[in-house]
Enzyme design. Sequence first.
Site, short mmCIF file in Angstrom:
data_model
loop_
_atom_site.label_atom_id
_atom_site.label_comp_id
_atom_site.label_asym_id
_atom_site.label_seq_id
_atom_site.Cartn_x
_atom_site.Cartn_y
_atom_site.Cartn_z
N PHE A 131 0.85 -1.19 0.00
CA PHE A 131 0.00 0.00 0.00
C PHE A 131 0.88 1.24 0.00
CE2 PHE A 131 0.86 -1.16 4.35
CZ PHE A 131 1.13 0.06 4.99
N CYS A 132 0.27 2.37 -0.35
CA CYS A 132 0.97 3.66 -0.34
C CYS A 132 -0.09 4.75 -0.15
CB CYS A 132 1.77 3.87 -1.63
SG CYS A 132 0.76 3.78 -3.13
N THR A 133 0.28 5.99 -0.37
CA THR A 133 -0.64 7.10 -0.07
C THR A 133 -1.88 7.08 -0.96
OG1 THR A 133 1.23 8.46 0.60
CG2 THR A 133 -0.84 9.60 0.16
#
Length: 340
Positions: free
Chosen positions: A189-191
């Site tokens: 996951f990331c922003t």
Amino acid sequence: MSSATLPHAQHPYKVMALYKFAALPDAEALKAPLAEFCCGRGIRGTLILAPEGINGTVAGTPEAIDALADYLFAAGPFGLRLAGAEVKYSFAETAPFLRMKVRLKPEIVTLRAPQVDPNRQAGTYVEPEDWNELIARNDVVLVDTRNDYEVGLGSFRRALDPKTQSFVDFKDYVAKNLDPARDKKVAMFCTGGIRCEKASSYLLSQGFEEVFHLKGGILKYLEVIPPEESRFTGECFVFDERVSVGHGLELGSATLCRACRHPLTEADRRHPDYHDGISCPHCAGDSARHAAAAERQRQMQLAERRGDAHLGDAAAEAAAQARARKQHLAERSRRANKAP
């Protein structure tokens, strides 16, 4: 959640964060018209164009942002190439950005791995509503693909922190810490989704079999998942003047150190090394940076007392007006001196 029902939808600035991996071989030709369109409508922020797609966050009046969405996804020179882009909207009480920039780069998120092409191969999207079930499994390795200063504000429970300084470092982390023979299922996951989408493509190119990534990233998760069901703790760092957001995309409590640009928690601001606008615990030993920050802080305070802008387009316009006044006075003096 529609734009009308987003938190603080009554605020004057509408924020649009977007990305799309798409073939844009004409990215250079698209740059100037896009910048002209945005500047002509008072939109500010940053958009990155590359042959592999578009990425960025901008803000403006709701009418201006809606017009930009139409320009990008339907009516403009991009045609339908950006249709289906990952787009997230929010609202802000004050302008989150100081100026408008359209940048041309080799990649919309820099990994420097030529074999990676998310348009051709990427991991499996996981909707936010299905994310909790996936990451609760014992056979899934959960990896946060963001940089260390972002992870420091908040992350999903039991997520691995690669402790990277930039996304380019992610390749070394994978080589040293992950093994396709051992780690059969990897979730990332990331922003906003862009970084983990590219990371998923990279892992697949390295022989990992099952790779998952959170669709829409943390921001989409915080928007749609109720706090009582959330497995995300802390706040999510965002790359604008809001600094961080929490559940429901509510404005977070983090601020930025104006010297080193590191996000600061409430505990950081209580630290003895924190001095507003000058230093923080993360840059405490950098005296040269502190001296520059102190001077910048002094200039900002002087500008505030005068009622002048100090940063962004408003400051540039004020400086241009000041130059014009000086030139006018100089010309008037020159003419007076030439008079008989």
